[in-house]
Design a protein around this motif. Structure first.
Motif, PDB file in Angstrom:
ATOM      1  N   GLY A  66       0.807  -1.207   0.000  1.00 28.84           N
ATOM      2  CA  GLY A  66       0.000   0.000   0.000  1.00 28.84           C
ATOM      3  C   GLY A  66       0.843   1.261   0.000  1.00 28.84           C
ATOM      4  O   GLY A  66       0.538   2.230  -0.696  1.00 28.84           O
ATOM      5  N   SER A  67       1.928   1.240   0.761  1.00 28.36           N
ATOM      6  CA  SER A  67       2.772   2.427   0.850  1.00 28.36           C
ATOM      7  C   SER A  67       3.489   2.719  -0.463  1.00 28.36           C
ATOM      8  O   SER A  67       3.711   3.884  -0.802  1.00 28.36           O
ATOM      9  N   PRO A 124       0.983   6.378  -3.504  1.00 31.27           N
ATOM     10  CA  PRO A 124       1.321   7.667  -4.127  1.00 31.27           C
ATOM     11  C   PRO A 124       0.961   7.720  -5.611  1.00 31.27           C
ATOM     12  O   PRO A 124       0.662   8.794  -6.141  1.00 31.27           O
ATOM     13  N   GLN A 125       0.983   6.572  -6.278  1.00 30.18           N
ATOM     14  CA  GLN A 125       0.615   6.565  -7.689  1.00 30.18           C
ATOM     15  C   GLN A 125      -0.894   6.752  -7.857  1.00 30.18           C
ATOM     16  O   GLN A 125      -1.345   7.417  -8.795  1.00 30.18           O
ATOM     17  N   TRP A 126      -1.680   6.149  -6.948  1.00 29.69           N
ATOM     18  CA  TRP A 126      -3.114   6.429  -6.964  1.00 29.69           C
ATOM     19  C   TRP A 126      -3.354   7.922  -6.723  1.00 29.69           C
ATOM     20  O   TRP A 126      -4.225   8.536  -7.364  1.00 29.69           O
ATOM     21  N   ALA A 127      -2.609   8.504  -5.795  1.00 35.83           N
ATOM     22  CA  ALA A 127      -2.784   9.923  -5.476  1.00 35.83           C
ATOM     23  C   ALA A 127      -2.422  10.801  -6.669  1.00 35.83           C
ATOM     24  O   ALA A 127      -3.124  11.784  -6.970  1.00 35.83           O
ATOM     25  N   ARG A 128      -1.340  10.469  -7.341  1.00 42.38           N
ATOM     26  CA  ARG A 128      -0.934  11.233  -8.528  1.00 42.38           C
ATOM     27  C   ARG A 128      -2.028  11.160  -9.595  1.00 42.38           C
ATOM     28  O   ARG A 128      -2.350  12.149 -10.255  1.00 42.38           O
ATOM     29  N   ALA A 129      -2.622   9.971  -9.733  1.00 44.50           N
ATOM     30  CA  ALA A 129      -3.713   9.806 -10.696  1.00 44.50           C
ATOM     31  C   ALA A 129      -4.931  10.624 -10.285  1.00 44.50           C
ATOM     32  O   ALA A 129      -5.622  11.210 -11.133  1.00 44.50           O
ATOM     33  N   GLY A 175      -5.349  -0.219  -2.107  1.00 43.17           N
ATOM     34  CA  GLY A 175      -5.889   0.686  -1.098  1.00 43.17           C
ATOM     35  C   GLY A 175      -5.297   2.075  -1.216  1.00 43.17           C
ATOM     36  O   GLY A 175      -4.221   2.341  -0.665  1.00 43.17           O
ATOM     37  N   PRO A 176      -5.950   3.004  -1.926  1.00 46.69           N
ATOM     38  CA  PRO A 176      -5.442   4.382  -1.987  1.00 46.69           C
ATOM     39  C   PRO A 176      -5.525   5.045  -0.629  1.00 46.69           C
ATOM     40  O   PRO A 176      -6.316   4.633   0.231  1.00 46.69           O
ATOM     41  N   GLY A 217       2.157  19.920 -24.201  1.00 52.10           N
ATOM     42  CA  GLY A 217       3.105  20.961 -24.551  1.00 52.10           C
ATOM     43  C   GLY A 217       3.834  21.560 -23.367  1.00 52.10           C
ATOM     44  O   GLY A 217       4.681  22.440 -23.530  1.00 52.10           O
ATOM     45  N   VAL A 218       3.505  21.093 -22.166  1.00 51.16           N
ATOM     46  CA  VAL A 218       4.108  21.625 -20.944  1.00 51.16           C
ATOM     47  C   VAL A 218       4.987  20.558 -20.310  1.00 51.16           C
ATOM     48  O   VAL A 218       4.609  19.387 -20.280  1.00 51.16           O
ATOM     49  N   PRO A 219       6.188  20.910 -19.839  1.00 55.50           N
ATOM     50  CA  PRO A 219       7.049  19.910 -19.195  1.00 55.50           C
ATOM     51  C   PRO A 219       6.316  19.215 -18.059  1.00 55.50           C
ATOM     52  O   PRO A 219       5.548  19.825 -17.319  1.00 55.50           O
ATOM     53  N   ARG A 220       6.568  17.905 -17.917  1.00 57.98           N
ATOM     54  CA  ARG A 220       5.906  17.118 -16.886  1.00 57.98           C
ATOM     55  C   ARG A 220       6.323  17.602 -15.497  1.00 57.98           C
ATOM     56  O   ARG A 220       7.484  17.917 -15.257  1.00 57.98           O
ATOM     57  N   ARG A 221       5.339  17.658 -14.617  1.00 63.65           N
ATOM     58  CA  ARG A 221       5.606  18.069 -13.251  1.00 63.65           C
ATOM     59  C   ARG A 221       6.426  17.010 -12.536  1.00 63.65           C
ATOM     60  O   ARG A 221       6.193  15.820 -12.664  1.00 63.65           O
ATOM     61  N   ARG A 222       7.398  17.476 -11.770  1.00 69.59           N
ATOM     62  CA  ARG A 222       8.194  16.544 -10.974  1.00 69.59           C
ATOM     63  C   ARG A 222       7.342  15.906  -9.888  1.00 69.59           C
ATOM     64  O   ARG A 222       6.348  16.447  -9.465  1.00 69.59           O
ATOM     65  N   SER A 223       7.796  14.770  -9.431  1.00 73.64           N
ATOM     66  CA  SER A 223       7.131  14.138  -8.293  1.00 73.64           C
ATOM     67  C   SER A 223       7.229  15.056  -7.086  1.00 73.64           C
ATOM     68  O   SER A 223       8.165  15.845  -6.928  1.00 73.64           O
TER      69      SER A 223
END
Length: 420
Positions: free
Chosen positions: A65-66, A70-75, A123-124, A208-214
């Motif tokens: 889960g840990s 964070p990937q669920w949260a980013r989504a 489990g998000p 067209g915009v650079p991807r946001r860093r983690s």
């Protein structure tokens, strides 16, 4: 001053339209937090007789889960909470039921670890999603109260969950406790996914915009997450050691009560912390709360009976909510809105990684030293949390500053906030 006026800030929170519903749905979705960890310990220990195996399986669930939450949260930040929560909790229900079936039917132990890990991975972190809704709806002055309230909600989960799962597992059947948590979590998560009016806005990715860093690129997020790793180890160790100690004392059903009282101490402290305004910066308050947490947990070394465990647990629990609320508030003040759910989830990831370590280490300690001596594991982990917080103070002081926010039109604005 009357109690009503003291706690009126909490009443005002629910003037926000829809806030009562998303907070309650989030509470239901979080109820499995203590139920699944403790339920896995009770289920697997009952099937194998080994606390080491039980702690390792519970740790695997928390570890997965840990790593994935964070990937669920980013989504959720990019696609919206509703769609992501529905997908996640569908998998949560399926794999949770499959895990229980594997243990009950005597499937190979490696499959227990796989299915427990898949359950945890689906489990998000609902607490972060709910806090993001509050942050979207409230101004900066009110957020500490909202975050404190959600910390209290977390503690209500830990007051209700352990006695519930312990009673279900000991008085009915071990699988019933774990399954109850899975079903309640699914219902709460699905309900929250349908409350679309209170969702924070989606921050869509423009090609067209650079991807946001983690959000891990933020120093404050990393420093708080590292301290929370040690804090989480305390929680994971307490689940295992308290269950083992209660069984050694001949009263296994009291394990849930002892854990509930531990959480009750935190609940009381959280209610108070949410309405007072301590002096100093957010960073100073956070460090002070971490040191208090470290000192209070050393009382666990004095446990020599179930009565003393309950008393010590309540006092030690008074330090939990302050360190969690102060850390969350500090992180919230130093990240962009478009990364808030992810940032808060990384912080909670530190907690759940710590739960994994604490569960595994304490399970081995119980088998090797006995339950009473194994209280040294949560005491040592709490001490480490205080040391890490003090050690990171210099970087926390230098990390404050304006938060860069990237709107959907691609332009950059600087959002100035109060930082500690």
């Amino acid at each position: 001053m009357s109690p009503r006026s003291v706690f009126s800030p909490y009443v005002r929170l629910f003037a926000v339209p829809g806030s009562a519903w998303f907070s309650f749905a989030g509470w239901l979705a979080r109820l499995p937090m203590p139920i699944l960890g403790l339920g896995a310990v009770l289920l697997v220990e009952g099937a194998t007789g080994s606390y080491a195996v039980a702690g390792a399986v519970a740790g695997t669930l928390a570890l997965a889960g840990s790593l994935v939450s964070p990937q669920w949260a980013r989504a959720m930040d990019r696609r919206g909470q509703g769609a992501v929560l529905r997908v996640a909790f569908t998998g949560y229900l399926f794999f949770g039921v499959s895990f229980v079936a594997a243990v009950v039917l005597g499937a190979p132990q490696w499959s227990w670890f796989v299915l427990a890990g898949l359950t945890g991975a689906c489990g998000p972190n609902v607490g972060s999603a709910v806090r993001s809704r509050w942050a979207h709806a409230l101004d900066a002055d009110t957020r500490q109260t909202a975050f404190a309230f959600e910390s209290v909600v977390d503690e209500v989960v830990f007051v209700v969950g352990p006695p519930l799962v312990t009673l279900l597992a000991t008085l009915i059947n071990p699988p019933v406790g774990f399954l109850t948590g899975v079903v309640i979590g699914f219902l709460g998560g699905t309900w929250l996914s349908r409350l679309r009016d209170t969702e924070p806005p989606v921050h869509r990715v423009d090609d067209g915009v650079p991807r946001r860093r983690s959000a891990l690129g933020n120093v404050t997020v990393v420093l708080v997450a590292v301290v929370y790793l040690a804090v989480g180890a305390v929680f994971g160790a307490m689940d295992v050691v308290v269950v083992a100690y209660a069984q050694a004392e001949g009263a296994p059903a009291l394990a849930g009560l002892a854990l509930a009282v531990y959480a009750l101490g935190s609940l009381v402290a959280g209610l108070v912390y949410g309405v007072i305004r301590l002096p100093g910066s957010l960073a100073a308050r956070y460090i002070g709360c971490a040191v208090f947490f470290a000192v209070a947990a050393q009382l666990l070394l004095a446990v020599d009976s179930l009565v003393s465990l309950v008393a010590v647990g309540f006092v030690a629990g008074l330090a939990i909510a302050p360190v969690l609320v102060s850390g969350m508030s500090l992180v919230e003040s130093r990240v962009a809105r478009s990364a808030l759910t992810e940032a808060l989830t990384w912080v909670v990831t530190g907690l759940t990684l710590g739960v994994t370590v604490g569960s595994a280490v304490s399970g081995a300690a119980v088998d090797a030293w006995g339950a009473e001596t194994a209280f040294a594991v949560p005491a040592a982990a709490a001490g480490l949390a205080g040391v890490l917080a003090v050690a990171g103070a210099r970087w926390l002081r230098s990390a404050g500053g304006p938060v860069a926010e990237l709107p959907q039109d691609g332009t950059v604005r600087i959002e100035h906030r109060a930082v500690g």
